[in-house]
Design a protein around this motif. Structure first.
Motif, PDB file in Angstrom:
ATOM      1  N   ARG A  53      -7.957  -5.839   5.200  1.00 56.95           N
ATOM      2  CA  ARG A  53      -7.621  -4.414   5.141  1.00 56.95           C
ATOM      3  C   ARG A  53      -8.764  -3.574   4.577  1.00 56.95           C
ATOM      4  NH1 ARG A  53      -1.544  -3.022   2.990  1.00 56.95           N
ATOM      5  NH2 ARG A  53      -0.348  -3.977   4.676  1.00 56.95           N
ATOM      6  N   SER A  54      -9.470  -4.125   3.612  1.00 53.57           N
ATOM      7  CA  SER A  54     -10.524  -3.374   2.930  1.00 53.57           C
ATOM      8  C   SER A  54     -11.910  -3.946   3.174  1.00 53.57           C
ATOM      9  CB  SER A  54     -10.240  -3.356   1.417  1.00 53.57           C
ATOM     10  OG  SER A  54      -9.019  -2.726   1.152  1.00 53.57           O
ATOM     11  N   ASP A 112      -4.080  -9.422   2.025  1.00 55.02           N
ATOM     12  CA  ASP A 112      -4.792  -9.240   3.282  1.00 55.02           C
ATOM     13  C   ASP A 112      -6.156  -8.618   3.002  1.00 55.02           C
ATOM     14  OD1 ASP A 112      -5.687  -8.800   5.818  1.00 55.02           O
ATOM     15  OD2 ASP A 112      -4.094  -7.394   6.397  1.00 55.02           O
ATOM     16  N   ASN A 166      -9.283  -3.755  -3.585  1.00 56.45           N
ATOM     17  CA  ASN A 166      -9.747  -2.732  -2.639  1.00 56.45           C
ATOM     18  C   ASN A 166     -10.460  -1.566  -3.308  1.00 56.45           C
ATOM     19  OD1 ASN A 166      -7.605  -1.525  -3.900  1.00 56.45           O
ATOM     20  ND2 ASN A 166      -6.550  -0.884  -2.029  1.00 56.45           N
ATOM     21  N   ASP A 188       0.845  -1.193   0.000  1.00 56.60           N
ATOM     22  CA  ASP A 188       0.000   0.000   0.000  1.00 56.60           C
ATOM     23  C   ASP A 188       0.880   1.242   0.000  1.00 56.60           C
ATOM     24  OD1 ASP A 188       0.732   0.708   2.669  1.00 56.60           O
ATOM     25  OD2 ASP A 188      -0.878  -0.540   3.476  1.00 56.60           O
TER      26      ASP A 188
END
Length: 605
Positions: A576-577, A573, A484, A455
């Motif tokens: 995360r979103s 992951d 995301n 990110d």
């Protein structure tokens, strides 16, 4: 001037590729026109509900069903500077409609988020989906089926594409787009960019940065740089969906109000009830889409439209891809230098001759289809005029014979560069978009070891620690639509620009987006397939040598194919979103999104 052969060839290819889907779309449009609006056949209860709150005179007109009834769909809110002026537009439109013997109703509002506010924040992960939500909200607003035409009030990044996609679902309705115009000029773009870079280096504090930003973004109207919002306005003109010259007239002026009123009156004149029926689904055809791509390239417009135009075209049954952009880019000269491709803003561009001069030059060079249908008539030549007030009356006139500032706007025979500067990069990492018009030639080819991040926060942390002070290809992956929501990564620009200014060879590679305002750093963006969908970005490691070459059209990891294939993809992951700020409500959008080259859309998966 005969039509440029490249434009003719690409348009013919688009038409051939789209024959089946476009034919089916036009059949649905014809069926909807035959069915007509519902006012003539609904129950008395239905009709009473539709006009219960209308003034008595409007009720009579709606009841008699002889006068057009116009839908107003607006993205008004007073947080977005570009949309704050829309607060007063419905009253202007209703008054103008009555003067034209029609009625107008506020059919619905659509959400309007500001990418400028959400840049670098998790809310940006919903930005792309806001386009699809706006399209759906537009459809709901028009679903009452008591309207003969529509006016779409919106300006900014995902909002105009969303309004247009929603409008095309009601392609049998004539539809006029009504902009609000840019704010007056504030702090210059060069000064603003300089303060941002100083802040990235820790040489000025947050107070100084905020002061500069507030001096740049200071009042009602669109941000004045040439990002996605102002690219939207250019596109609506080139596609014939605005009144001519409406894009860049400042809000709160008599000319702006006159254009808004005239838009309502024109919408009333082009319904199926009259003799000049102009449904939006017929206006947005293969030629209009090709014209839109040309306009984008000739002005160095926002790369976001390599997604949005694909989705808009698909909503009209038309299939385009990045090869169409790339082939046209080689034939379309760059005629403007507006920030981030230069230092001028859109007010400066408008004063130098603006859209009227630009369209005239492209038409005279055979680089636009002139034989198109628009909301004002047949033929795009009407858009080679600029609006003005002649003793208080709205009129149109020819633009200046030549640009009033050759540093901002040039004629087709003397361009800034011979091509549009939008390149298609291809290689083992996939297909990507590269905006060369904003990048100096000496920076357009970079081969260097990769540094891979998950990110933008990780990348900024490494930059501040001095870990990127070298030749480097920064890779930020798992930023695509399915991962995301494909957020813009504009926060990376100041840091990467600092590295470039230090003399390092630096480039960005990502399956995410960059802002329409991103500029001088070479970036291969929208990489497709994205890392989460089998893209080889997921198999890159720190130290792999990556080649980003806009001149050769190459994007490749210089790693043995067998070794790449044997590597396990990097884990993603998903948590995360998955939640926070409402992101949990968009899980279905992420799961069904198409790839970037297919428009990054959740409704055509």
């Amino acid at each position: 001037m005969p039509l440029n052969p490249v434009l003719a060839r690409v348009t013919a290819r688009i038409a051939s590729r789209s024959a089946g889907t476009r034919g089916a779309y036009l059949e649905r449009l014809a069926r909807a026109r035959r069915d007509g609006t519902a006012r003539g056949r609904v129950s008395c209860t239905n009709l009473a509900h539709a006009m219960a709150a209308s003034p008595a005179a409007d009720k009579l007109a709606i009841r008699e069903q002889r006068a057009p009834n116009l839908a107003i769909v607006s993205a008004y809110n007073d947080m977005l500077s570009a949309h704050q002026p829309l607060e007063h537009f419905p009253a202007v439109i209703k008054r103008a409609a009555r003067e034209a013997g029609a009625t107008a109703q506020f059919a619905g509002g659509v959400p309007a988020m500001c990418d400028g506010v959400t840049q670098g924040q998790i809310g940006m992960e919903m930005s792309l989906w806001s386009r699809d939500v706006i399209a759906q909200a537009t459809a709901i607003a028009l679903s009452h089926n008591v309207f003969d035409a529509a006016l779409m009030l919106g300006v900014c990044d995902k909002i105009v594409p969303g309004l247009l996609i929603g409008s095309l679902a009601f392609g049998h309705l004539p539809t006029v787009f009504v902009p609000a115009g840019p704010m007056t000029s504030g702090l210059g773009n060069e000064e603003k960019a300089k303060v941002r870079q100083l802040f990235a280096q820790g040489k000025v504090g947050r107070a100084e940065l905020l002061e500069a930003e507030m001096a740049a973004y200071h009042g009602p109207g669109t941000c004045t740089f040439y990002g996605t919002a102002n690219s939207n306005q250019m596109l609506m003109e080139v596609m014939g969906l605005h009144l001519p010259g409406a894009a860049f007239v400042n809000p709160g002026t008599p000319l702006r109000d006159a254009l808004t009123a005239a838009a309502a009156q024109r919408a009333a004149q082009i319904t199926a009830l009259g003799s000049d029926y102009r449904p939006i689904g017929e206006i947005v055809d293969e030629r209009a889409i090709a014209n839109a791509i040309v306009g984008l390239l000739a002005t160095g417009g926002s790369t976001n439209h390599t997604l949005h135009l694909v989705a808009i075209a698909r909503a009209a049954g038309i299939a385009i891809d990045w090869s169409d952009f790339a082939e046209l880019s080689a034939a379309v000269p760059l005629l403007t230098r507006i920030y981030p491709n230069g230092q001028a803003d859109v007010n400066h561009f408008h004063a130098a001759g603006g859209m009227a001069l630009l369209i005239r030059e492209l038409l005279d060079a055979g680089l636009l289809h002139e034989d198109v249908k628009t909301v004002v008539g047949d033929g795009l030549r009407a858009y080679a005029q600029e609006p003005w007030l002649d003793e208080g009356r709205l009129a149109w006139r020819a633009p200046p014979p030549d640009s009033l500032d050759h540093g901002v706007l040039r004629r087709a025979g003397d361009p800034f560069q011979p091509d549009g500067g939008m390149r298609l990069l291809q290689g083992n990492l996939g297909r990507a978009v590269f905006k060369a018009s904003a990048v100096k030639p000496e920076h357009r080819a970079v081969t260097a070891p990769a540094r891979v991040f998950e990110d933008q926060a990780e990348m900024i942390k490494a930059f501040k620690a001095g870990e990127l002070d070298r030749d480097v290809v920064v890779v930020v992956r798992h930023q695509g639509p399915r991962a995301n929501g494909m957020p813009e990564l504009h926060q990376l620009t100041p840091s990467l620009a600092v590295l470039q200014d230090k003399g390092f060879k630096v480039a960005l590679v990502t399956d995410g987006r960059m802002s329409g305002a991103s500029g001088k750093v070479p970036a291969a963006i929208h990489v497709t397939p994205e890392a989460l969908q089998g893209g080889l970005l997921a198999r890159l490691r720190d130290g792999d040598v990556v080649r980003v070459d806009a001149e050769a059209g190459v994007l490749e990891a210089m790693v043995d194919a067998g070794e790449l294939a044997a590597r396990e993809p990097a884990p993603f992951d998903a948590e995360r979103s998955a939640w926070g700020l409402g992101r949990e409500l968009f899980a279905t959008h992420r799961a069904h999104a198409t790839g970037a080259e297919q428009g990054g859309a959740s409704w055509v998966g």
